[in-house]
Design an enzyme around this catalytic site. Structure first.
Site, PDB file in Angstrom:
ATOM      1  N   LYS B 164      34.284  33.372  43.685  1.00 18.56           N
ATOM      2  CA  LYS B 164      33.865  34.316  42.652  1.00 18.56           C
ATOM      3  C   LYS B 164      34.447  35.705  42.926  1.00 18.56           C
ATOM      4  CE  LYS B 164      31.337  35.940  39.187  1.00 18.56           C
ATOM      5  NZ  LYS B 164      31.074  37.332  39.463  1.00 18.56           N
ATOM      6  N   GLU B 171      40.237  39.482  37.726  1.00 19.11           N
ATOM      7  CA  GLU B 171      39.716  40.129  36.511  1.00 19.11           C
ATOM      8  C   GLU B 171      40.059  41.625  36.488  1.00 19.11           C
ATOM      9  OE1 GLU B 171      35.421  39.530  36.202  1.00 19.11           O
ATOM     10  OE2 GLU B 171      35.254  41.517  35.322  1.00 19.11           O
TER      11      GLU B 171
END
Lengths: 292, 292, 292, 292
Positions: B164, B171
């Site tokens: 993550k 991102e």
């Protein structure tokens, strides 16, 4: 409608096919007679009824320049030339002016889609006068994807290639983003199967994208990319994007980092790191644990 | 099945709803009694039949640490704790060891999806032992998107949060990529309507993505983002990604540039540029056309 | 010898003084009659005995261009023009060609030294033909520092400005290096007195330099630089350095980062960080502790 | 005065020599008996009169840790330990606390100077309590350069290593600055003799520095650095500098770029550029002139 299409390489050939599937007539010319429908530019022009639309799909720079110059002599007032290649947007005004002397219109079209465009459609960013674009619209409609997006009249002459250039700059940084993440996951031993992590990201995550889908395809073909060298070309738009940013005092740290990573990837040995290593030798020598 | 869920903020509250829609029983606890189903952690534990699964969804760091410590004293051997918050992956081994002393299992789960997760599902990257994950699988299945992707067992304890973390690093750079392109398009006058260019990119292009769709939504709400300050927080994972890269000697130029751009955005005035300006003054003074 | 000097601003005025101190005759012209020795370029040319040497020290771009064009009409075969301004090196070949049509020689001279040059001498990097440079050598000798270094015939026309351009690119990154270090020392509370740390570095360290000495001077004048905004101009050479690097596929990460830091320092609000902030809002909203 | 010195490698050996030249007594210990004056730490401690000063000059991390732990058991209250190695500043507080349990003082000393320190002196950045530093001052005075600079009491324990760490971070970016400039000058053909340009910069320019002098020495030894690989190690401080910056939300683009350039220089093939290349293959294939 009828279209003259110059340049029938991988992109141009697929575009001809997609336009034909939409019911239009494409007369194609290429220097390679095995690909061409007609033997010369003159023959191409003769085969089209006026007002003609001729789409140029040849490499940017000299090839596009000479093709447009030749067309300026062959076409008639009221005809339109579309430059669908990856020309630098600053070339467009010159080409438009040259053609305008003969009453010929000009539209620049940035085209995205790669080998997938034949089936999925090509995204089109076009620049030029509204009436010139209107005349080509049936072809744009044939090329573009079937959804409501994928086509934009971005502005006056040059705007299409400018938008495509920025698109490619963004693409550089997105590819770099996934690539950095992939390298880090590979380098750390926290994650057992990096490919499965990438695969899982394809749904529900913030970073899902078509590029991510392509990355999974690439990893499925070669899980650790052992057959691929870490050597990446760049095709011009990334450089032009950085130059345009410098012209406008816009900081582009991620896109520029991505461009420079490609430059570095193509060097056998890094000259700059030779000097860094030489300087380290000068003040301390390798292996001096306390450094300098 | 039954799930205990601790932390019913925007994320936790939506997750409770999505799990309930899938037919499971969720007993939620939150410090805010208006959100909670039970008045205390003890009451939560009492309300669940063993073997229990308790999902912790509270801020990373001290809140997660203290919640897990408390659960270690309340739960029984055979129970399982899931940390679904944004904990640093290096915390996970400690938490797992603490719980293992009591025979309690631990699973770390990186969760992506934001406010969209309720309807679209949450992407899940989980780490831990296979039998612990199997016990939670019905909940994971309820949370994940409906397609075939969006869930991965990434490795042993810590792997979920590590995956993550890298996801968020990627991102950062993807958001920066679009942002740089947007600023350049706005700064140059080549393109008439930047928003329409972004909109057109949603189909057929190489850079189409969910983030691009969100960018178009944001521009539809405020075309020139006049109501938004150029001030971007960061939530930890970007920093940890860079630190992990440094630990493994992995260059991350684009992701790091994106992190630093956020740091800069939060400075009223840049101390480092003060020194640059001061140095320029020292050797030449502003406005000396020939510089130094 | 005699020298005609055009442009008597801060740099040109000091250079006139230094050349005069060396015993040469300088006839200066400036648009500002209070600074000028003669009222016009024509008068300057008339006042010099042939073969003349005329040094142009005006802003790069149009001012230099028009001055050289005018000189091409006023000077005679065998005369020499020196462009000592910060012209882009790519302009030099054009200027040389224009003058060569009239039999006039051309030398480009990159000049470093700032306000310190009057006393310490100016470092000179010159480009052009050996015989043209030889004719100007007494002036170069007057301007340069007294030691054995500070002057180089860097190559043919353009080489002087190219070397100066790279010099300035290096300068950008060196200034940025000290500035980053200063900001970090200020931000952390480990060090009690940052200025004294900088001061101590002036001897014995690897990073001692003239720029470091200037940094200490600046901090002595204003310890925390409270009177200085974090706003840094750039004068062209940094941009041209990056562009030249792009032309040659050379990665310049530190120099480019330094240029971009200056760009950012001049923005009231960062457009690109507006989009980043907007995207964060789209998927999660500020303050959602578990992010996305 | 008397000094015990532990670690007699290239740095430690030269420091012993410089301190002796200043008239002090140095008793040195090293694991290598050929370098050592005494056969053991115990013998070193026995040979010194109290209150003792013992300078540790061994590699950072475990070697320093174990040496200090052993000294804690051997020394007496009122003695002082100096850590002159390249320890991470965060280690210092632990070492100081361990020694303080025994009433032993602790000073951390960042030392710069490399192989040049023997003749030129070593720049010293020290952290600790004033009375501890005062006790070591005669040694500091012997080691430091002869001028007025080169020594600073930077703050409490840890400040010396913190200042040295930032010094090295700045050094990374300065070396990178010259290296980038050198590569660009070599890549372009504008300048005939890059080495002579570097040599000329040593006087009068803004970028003159000791590192520049060293660069000229390196180029004099090997004009095009043909015998040197573009492979640069890093010794920890650069990484710690970036990590400290992240802790304080300080953007360090140039220093970080310099660190990453070193990481890249040590990779045979770049994993991240493999993925970039693979993505390019996925959407267009190499050699498709119009890209995607």
């Amino acid at each position: 409608m009828q279209l003259g299409l110059i340049g029938l390489g991988k992109m141009g050939g697929n575009m001809r096919e997609r336009i034909r599937r939409a019911g239009h007539t494409v007369i194609g010319y290429d220097r390679n007679p095995e690909l061409a429908d007609v033997p010369s530019l003159q023959a191409l022009v003769d085969a089209l009824e006026g007002p003609r639309v001729v789409w140029v799909m040849v490499p940017a720079g000299a090839p596009t320049q000479s093709t447009i110059t030749e067309l300026a002599g062959l076409l008639s007032a009221g005809d339109i030339v579309v430059d669908g290649g990856n020309s630098r947007w600053t070339d467009d005004a010159e080409h438009a002016a040259l053609l305008a002397e003969h009453g010929i219109g000009f539209v620049d079209a940035g085209v995205s889609g790669g080998v997938w465009g034949l089936e999925n459609g090509y995204a089109l960013m076009v620049g030029g006068q509204a009436e010139h674009i209107a005349a080509v619209q049936p072809i744009f409609d044939a090329l573009k994807p079937e959804g409501e997006h994928g086509f934009v009249h971005a502005g006056k002459v040059g705007a299409g290639h400018f938008a495509k250039m920025v698109h490619n700059g963004i693409e550089y940084a997105m590819m770099q983003a996934y690539a950095e993440g992939w390298e880090l996951l590979q380098a750390a031993d926290a994650v057992t199967d990096v490919r499965e992590v990438f695969r899982s990201w394809q749904e529900g995550t913030v970073i899902r994208s078509w590029l991510l889908d392509l990355a999974v395809d690439a990893l499925d073909a070669d899980e650790h990319l052992e057959k691929i060298r870490g050597y990446a070309e760049d095709s011009g738009e990334g450089r032009w994007t950085v130059e345009a940013a410098i012209d406008h005092s816009v900081p582009l740290p991620a896109i520029t980092a991505s461009l420079f990573a490609r430059f570095s990837s193509r060097q056998e040995d890094s000259p700059q790191m030779k000097l860094v290593a030489a300087l380290r030798n000068q003040f301390g020598g390798h292996g001096v644990s306390t450094g300098a």
